[in-house]
Design a protein around this motif. Sequence first.
Motif, short mmCIF file in Angstrom:
data_model
loop_
_atom_site.label_atom_id
_atom_site.label_comp_id
_atom_site.label_asym_id
_atom_site.label_seq_id
_atom_site.Cartn_x
_atom_site.Cartn_y
_atom_site.Cartn_z
N GLY A 114 11.41 5.39 -10.02
CA GLY A 114 10.04 5.64 -9.59
C GLY A 114 9.20 6.21 -10.72
N VAL B 28 4.27 7.04 -7.61
CA VAL B 28 4.47 6.80 -6.18
C VAL B 28 3.39 7.53 -5.40
CG1 VAL B 28 6.05 7.02 -4.23
CG2 VAL B 28 6.97 6.62 -6.53
N ARG C 70 1.98 1.58 -6.21
CA ARG C 70 3.36 2.03 -6.42
C ARG C 70 3.87 1.33 -7.67
NH1 ARG C 70 8.28 -1.26 -5.35
NH2 ARG C 70 7.15 -1.98 -7.20
#
Length: 233
Positions: free
Chosen positions: A144, A147, A188
């Motif tokens: 990630g 996010v 994202r």
Amino acid sequence: MKGSPSVNNPRLRAFANWVFLRKGGPHRPRLLSPHVVFPAARKLEEQFATIQAEVDALVARRTIPRYGNFDPVRAAQVSEDWRLYYAYMFGQPNELAREDLPALLAFAESTPNVVNAMVSILEPGVPLPSHRDPYAGIMRYHLGVRVPKSNPPRIRLDRDYYTWKEGEGVVLDVSFEHEVINESDESRIVVIVDFRRPLGPFADLLNRALLRQKRKWAPQFVEASRYDVMHDA
């Protein structure tokens, strides 16, 4: 080489998938700890601040191409609005990534079991509908990078769910049916690294041989990415 590696040699792919997935079968885990099945991921996670800064700078100065630019056949099945920047594809580097994503590209080139490395962007509200990867010889690592804090997107793998977190890595067995649910108001962004599925000696030899055949598709993906990026430079 033009076409789609996703639909190439369906009978051979079906046999290979049977070999690769025979151990564990439907009871194999969907979500896995990267430190168990992909220990090299620690190197990326230790460089997270550098990786995040590289990706932020890339997104700020480049127009990231849509999936349809690379593989229209597969994009029609998954999503034409998914944005991807390929730094490394089937063992071939995108030379622009030496400037744009030097840490990610260096990791891919120095880690023997890495197949692909890319930046994946889902813009606000863009989902990925239910699908499965057609070739089971790879597993997929996600890190990630950015996010959304409000209503963050999540991925469903068969019966399991995962919500991305910045700086956290996870391995996904994308041979299972999966989808991304995205109702967020921000993009994202994750780094994706595909690596060879851990297998026994015979199956691993088969996997390596088939992945070598897939290298012929690499220029299509790398050049499509370079074309869009260079037009935005």
